[in-house]
Design an enzyme around this catalytic site. Structure first.
Site: not given
Ligand code: UT7
Length: 336
Positions: A116, A261, A291
């Site tokens: 990125c 970004h 992204n």
């Molecule tokens: O460019 C550089 C590359 N990437 C980034 O910068 C990404 C940085 N990270 C993020 O943007 C976020 O961490 C994510 C968008 C990837 C995830 O969001 P989060 O708020 O950190 O969610 P999480 O991983 O803590 O998950 C929370 C919950 C989980 O369920 P449980 O375990 O609480 O029951 C996940 O399974 O949300 C669930 N979850 C979803 N639910 C619905 C994860 N993805 C999804 C989804 N739809 N697409």
């Protein structure tokens, strides 16, 4: 040592493929909802390529728009630098493929792998070529076809990424530009390889060459520890931005346009809050593009121009964090 010239961005061009992948489409593909994606990430739709369209194709369209804006012929480009993690193939570089497609006869070039941060790293590599006097016209591109390395059964990653490209032309500042303080002013880059395990594509390189097993184990897709990346991104985007403003004696309020970004709307707003950046100066277009990895910054610069938030003479801060980890911030005064 001869005195260095200052480099400036003299033109910008962007391109996204026409096909849309909306949150409603993703609801049909994985267990997710439009509400979750909008609230947690800030994306409504992203553009993805049709089968057979590669990174060099998107880069070509962006490069053509950029050169047209400047009225510059492809043959006048002396070097091409492409930031990408989705090259058309391992080799030759996308820069070589693009040079041929564009008809940039006589140019040399190479790819930059910084995820990125790919665009800002390529931008500085190009700027050095202009500043030293080695070249007068360098084409810098950030382009990715992320849809080619995404597992569309993994809801944690497939909702995030999109495809796109952005190109800028770098040229030396004229004496009048220098007098106005235009051009690329400063940069801070940093890598932290300890973060490599948090975001990567494990197979396809020399460590894990492609086998049936690597395919079965989905090792040719993006793997991400979302929370680790999230925390690092918020901390480092803000830290590096604060450092570059401080060492240039610039108060945050003097920055007219902050171009971060576009990985997650919450990362952007948390960084902007920490920098005390007024919301109307923070460029956000993640809702429309997702992204796009190396393409987010030029796409966001284009959005800033369209919204009238980036005009000649404006002080602008670009900031990126990506896989590696890579960190890059650039301070510039917009010159076109
Ligand atoms: O460019 C550089 C590359 N990437 C980034 O910068 C990404 C940085 N990270 C993020 O943007 C976020 O961490 C994510 C968008 C990837 C995830 O969001 P989060 O708020 O950190 O969610 P999480 O991983 O803590 O998950 C929370 C919950 C989980 O369920 P449980 O375990 O609480 O029951 C996940 O399974 O949300 C669930 N979850 C979803 N639910 C619905 C994860 N993805 C999804 C989804 N739809 N697409």
């Amino acid at each position: 040592m001869p005195s260095l010239r200052r480099a400036k961005i003299s033109a910008l061009g962007t391109y996204v493929p026409p096909r849309l992948l909306t949150n409603a489409d993703l609801e049909k593909m994985v267990d997710t909802t439009d509400q979750w994606i909008t609230e947690r990430v800030g994306i409504r739709e992203r553009h993805i390529v049709e089968k057979g369209v590669a990174t060099s194709d998107l880069a070509l369209e962006a490069a053509r728009v950029c050169l047209r804006e400047r009225g510059a012929a492809p043959e006048s480009v002396e070097a091409i630098i492409v930031g990408t993690v989705t090259p058309d193939m391992a080799f030759p570089s996308t820069a070589c493929l693009l040079q041929y497609k564009l008809g940039a006869k006589g140019a040399w070039g190479f790819d930059v792998s910084a995820a990125c941060s790919g665009f800002v790293y390529a931008l500085q590599a190009g700027a050095q070529l202009v500043q030293t006097g080695a070249h007068d016209r360098v084409l810098v591109i950030g382009a990715d076809v992320m849809s080619s390395i995404i597992d569309y059964t993994d809801r944690a990653t497939c909702i995030i990424f999109g495809d796109g490209a952005g190109a800028v032309l770098l040229e030396p500042c004229t004496p009048a530009d220098e007098a106005e303080g235009l051009g690329l002013l400063d940069f801070i880059h940093e890598v932290d390889g300890s973060g490599g395990c948090s975001l990567n594509m494990p197979a396809g390189g020399s460590l894990n060459p492609a086998t049936h097993q690597t395919v079965d184990r989905k090792m040719h897709f993006v793997h991400q520890d979302g929370q680790a990346v999230f925390k690092y991104a918020v901390r480092k985007m803000a830290e590096a931005s604060e450092r570059i403003l401080e060492r240039n004696n610039i108060a945050g309020g003097k920055v007219r346009c902050f171009v971060p970004h576009q990985a997650n709307r919450r990362i952007i707003t948390a960084t902007a809050d920490r920098l005390k950046m007024p919301a109307d100066r923070v460029i956000i277009n993640i809702d429309r593009y997702g992204n796009t990895t190396a393409a987010t910054i030029p796409l966001a610069m284009q959005t800033a121009r369209e919204e009238g938030k980036l005009k000649k003479g404006d002080l602008c801060l670009l900031a990126a964090v990506g896989a590696g980890f890579t960190v890059g911030v650039t301070l510039l005064r917009w010159a076109c």
